[in-house]
Design an enzyme around this catalytic site. Structure first.
Site, PDB file in Angstrom:
ATOM      1  CG  ASN A 146      -6.705  -0.733   0.785  1.00 19.70           C
ATOM      2  OD1 ASN A 146      -5.927  -0.295  -0.066  1.00 19.70           O
ATOM      3  ND2 ASN A 146      -6.292  -1.193   1.957  1.00 19.70           N
TER       4      ASN A 146
ATOM      5  CG  HIS B 206      -3.199   3.616   1.676  1.00 21.64           C
ATOM      6  ND1 HIS B 206      -3.636   3.182   0.451  1.00 21.64           N
ATOM      7  CD2 HIS B 206      -3.327   2.550   2.521  1.00 21.64           C
ATOM      8  CE1 HIS B 206      -4.000   1.908   0.540  1.00 21.64           C
ATOM      9  NE2 HIS B 206      -3.822   1.507   1.783  1.00 21.64           N
TER      10      HIS B 206
ATOM     11  CB  CYS C 238      -0.956  -0.003   1.182  1.00 18.81           C
ATOM     12  SG  CYS C 238      -2.142  -1.354   1.084  1.00 18.81           S
TER      13      CYS C 238
HETATM   14  O1  UT7 Z   1      -4.031  -0.949   3.233  1.00 15.72           O
HETATM   15  C1  UT7 Z   1      -3.157  -1.564   4.110  1.00 15.72           C
HETATM   16  C2  UT7 Z   1      -3.505  -1.243   5.459  1.00 15.72           C
HETATM   17  N1  UT7 Z   1      -4.690  -1.938   5.869  1.00 15.72           N
HETATM   18  C3  UT7 Z   1      -5.464  -1.352   6.739  1.00 15.72           C
HETATM   19  O2  UT7 Z   1      -5.203  -0.243   7.097  1.00 15.72           O
HETATM   20  C4  UT7 Z   1      -6.606  -2.121   7.345  1.00 15.72           C
HETATM   21  C5  UT7 Z   1      -6.587  -1.900   8.819  1.00 15.72           C
HETATM   22  N2  UT7 Z   1      -7.658  -2.534   9.538  1.00 15.72           N
HETATM   23  C6  UT7 Z   1      -8.946  -2.119   9.436  1.00 15.72           C
HETATM   24  O3  UT7 Z   1      -9.258  -1.248   8.657  1.00 15.72           O
HETATM   25  C7  UT7 Z   1      -9.944  -2.736  10.373  1.00 15.72           C
HETATM   26  O4  UT7 Z   1      -9.280  -3.482  11.353  1.00 15.72           O
HETATM   27  C8  UT7 Z   1     -10.981  -3.640   9.665  1.00 15.72           C
HETATM   28  C9  UT7 Z   1     -11.911  -2.777   8.823  1.00 15.72           C
HETATM   29  C10 UT7 Z   1     -10.280  -4.653   8.805  1.00 15.72           C
HETATM   30  C11 UT7 Z   1     -11.843  -4.351  10.708  1.00 15.72           C
HETATM   31  O5  UT7 Z   1     -12.431  -3.437  11.585  1.00 15.72           O
HETATM   32  P1  UT7 Z   1     -12.344  -3.654  13.165  1.00 15.72           P
HETATM   33  O6  UT7 Z   1     -13.125  -2.581  13.780  1.00 15.72           O
HETATM   34  O7  UT7 Z   1     -10.894  -3.764  13.527  1.00 15.72           O
HETATM   35  O8  UT7 Z   1     -13.122  -5.005  13.343  1.00 15.72           O
HETATM   36  P2  UT7 Z   1     -12.595  -6.388  13.947  1.00 15.72           P
HETATM   37  O9  UT7 Z   1     -11.596  -7.028  13.050  1.00 15.72           O
HETATM   38  O10 UT7 Z   1     -12.226  -6.140  15.369  1.00 15.72           O
HETATM   39  O11 UT7 Z   1     -13.924  -7.231  13.882  1.00 15.72           O
HETATM   40  C12 UT7 Z   1     -15.086  -6.887  14.638  1.00 15.72           C
HETATM   41  C13 UT7 Z   1     -16.176  -7.907  14.389  1.00 15.72           C
HETATM   42  C14 UT7 Z   1     -15.692  -9.355  14.534  1.00 15.72           C
HETATM   43  O12 UT7 Z   1     -16.724 -10.098  15.148  1.00 15.72           O
HETATM   44  P3  UT7 Z   1     -16.640 -10.446  16.716  1.00 15.72           P
HETATM   45  O13 UT7 Z   1     -15.353 -11.221  16.859  1.00 15.72           O
HETATM   46  O14 UT7 Z   1     -16.597  -9.118  17.407  1.00 15.72           O
HETATM   47  O15 UT7 Z   1     -17.868 -11.239  16.917  1.00 15.72           O
HETATM   48  C15 UT7 Z   1     -15.533  -9.819  13.107  1.00 15.72           C
HETATM   49  O16 UT7 Z   1     -15.701 -11.203  12.969  1.00 15.72           O
HETATM   50  O17 UT7 Z   1     -16.651  -7.788  13.041  1.00 15.72           O
HETATM   51  C16 UT7 Z   1     -16.638  -9.081  12.419  1.00 15.72           C
HETATM   52  N3  UT7 Z   1     -16.383  -8.888  10.989  1.00 15.72           N
HETATM   53  C17 UT7 Z   1     -17.378  -8.650  10.095  1.00 15.72           C
HETATM   54  N4  UT7 Z   1     -18.713  -8.524  10.232  1.00 15.72           N
HETATM   55  C18 UT7 Z   1     -19.421  -8.248   9.135  1.00 15.72           C
HETATM   56  C19 UT7 Z   1     -15.222  -8.906  10.331  1.00 15.72           C
HETATM   57  N5  UT7 Z   1     -15.403  -8.660   9.027  1.00 15.72           N
HETATM   58  C20 UT7 Z   1     -16.726  -8.502   8.848  1.00 15.72           C
HETATM   59  C21 UT7 Z   1     -17.541  -8.237   7.734  1.00 15.72           C
HETATM   60  N6  UT7 Z   1     -18.872  -8.115   7.924  1.00 15.72           N
HETATM   61  N7  UT7 Z   1     -17.031  -8.061   6.496  1.00 15.72           N
END
Ligand code: UT7
Length: 323
Positions: free
Chosen positions: A280, A250, A113
């Site tokens: 992204n 980004h 990225c």
């Molecule tokens: O470009 C390179 C750099 N990359 C980034 O900058 C990405 C950085 N990370 C992020 O943007 C975020 O961490 C994400 C958008 C990927 C995820 O957001 P989050 O607030 O960190 O969510 P999480 O991973 O803590 O997941 C929260 C909940 C989980 O369920 P439980 O364990 O709380 O029951 C996941 O299983 O959301 C669930 N979840 C989803 N639910 C619906 C994960 N993906 C999805 C989905 N739809 N697509």
């Protein structure tokens, strides 16, 4: 003092738009979750015949048109990509051929990225070192081809596209009033390699592999790393957040973008956001955002523009450029 001045810009997107609603049919997710957690509303997905090289070529042609130049006027092409058409030859050489350019040099740059920031920094070093006079810098990706479409934690986040700028050697005074790249700050730390990676490759599995990410872990590091390299750019140039006309980050996640801007004291009105439209697009996200904001008249000649990125590696970096 020689400066690398932006002479043109362009972008290209696949024909097909894929909305969050369509994602709901593929994996257990919802438009509401995607918008709330990321700010993404849609992304573009490459179709048959659309590849990293074809999208990069289209972005390059748009940049050449805007600069009123032809491929004959270039002497360097750098393509930032992690999704090359082939393992080799480099996508940059493929695009060089598509443009009918039979001279100069072309190579790919792989910093995921942060690829576009790395490529701009590299082109700037070539230009200031006298190795090139006009460089075409492209960020182009087809991440849809390396996604695991059954993994909801990653497949909803990424999209395809390409953007390009042309950098040209021009004489500057050596002050911050000069147009062109004023500083570039690059960082990497391989200890984070397992937090965002592709689980395949020519030398390990002999396959292309799929993207894997521990999103929460990446998120945890993002704002701190981004603000560090932006502050390093301020320090290197003696500028402050108040001097910045546009922050072009980004586009990974709206929450990371807003959090970084807030921490730096850059008002959100000065932040270019396209993550809602493109998702992204990795190395393509900054030049796509630049094209959007320069085409609609927000970014104007003379504006001070801060670019920043953070991604797989980890790699991260910033570029301060007077447009
Ligand atoms: O470009 C390179 C750099 N990359 C980034 O900058 C990405 C950085 N990370 C992020 O943007 C975020 O961490 C994400 C958008 C990927 C995820 O957001 P989050 O607030 O960190 O969510 P999480 O991973 O803590 O997941 C929260 C909940 C989980 O369920 P439980 O364990 O709380 O029951 C996941 O299983 O959301 C669930 N979840 C989803 N639910 C619906 C994960 N993906 C999805 C989905 N739809 N697509």
């Amino acid at each position: 003092m020689i400066r690398s001045v932006v002479r043109g810009f362009g972008a290209a997107l696949p024909k097909r738009v894929m909305t969050n609603k369509e994602m709901e049919a593929k994996v257990d997710t919802s438009d509401e979750w995607i918008v709330q957690r990321t700010g993404i509303r849609q992304r573009y997905i490459a179709g048959e015949g659309e590849t990293t090289a074809s999208l990069g070529e289209a972005a390059a042609r748009a940049a050449l048109r805007r600069a009123d130049l032809t491929a004959d006027d270039l002497d360097l092409i750098i393509v930032a990509t992690s999704t090359p058409d082939n393992t080799f030859p480099a996508t940059a050489v493929n695009i060089q051929n598509r443009l009918g350019m039979r001279h100069g040099a072309a190579f790919d740059m792989q910093a995921v990225c942060s690829g576009f920031v790395y490529a701009v920094a590299t082109a700037d070093a070539y230009i200031r070192g006298g190795l090139a006079r006009r460089a075409l810098v492209i960020g182009a990706e087809t991440f849809s081809r390396i996604l695991d479409w059954s993994d909801r934690t990653t497949c909803v986040l990424f999209g395809d596209g390409a953007g390009a700028i042309i950098l040209e050697a021009q004489q500057g005074e050596g002050t911050n009033a000069d147009r062109g790249v004023l500083t570039a700050q690059l960082r990497s730390d391989g200890i984070h390699g397992d937090k965002l990676y592709v689980d395949g490759g020519p030398s390990t599995t002999g396959t292309v592999g799929h993207l894997r990410m521990e999103g929460r872990e990446v998120f945890k590091h993002a704002v701190g790393m981004i603000t560090d390299v932006i502050e390093a750019a301020f320090e290197a140039t003696g500028t402050t957040a108040d001097d910045v006309d546009w922050l072009v980050p980004h586009q990974a996640n709206r929450r990371i973008i807003d959090g970084s801007a807030r921490k730096l004291g850059i008002p959100l009105e000065k932040v270019v956001v396209t993550v809602d439209l493109h998702g992204n697009t990795s190395a393509a996200s900054i030049p796509l955002a630049l094209d959007t904001a320069a085409s609609d008249g927000r970014i104007k000649k003379g504006d001070l523009v801060m670019l920043e990125a953070m991604g797989g590696g980890f790699t991260w970096g910033s570029v301060l450029v007077r447009w």
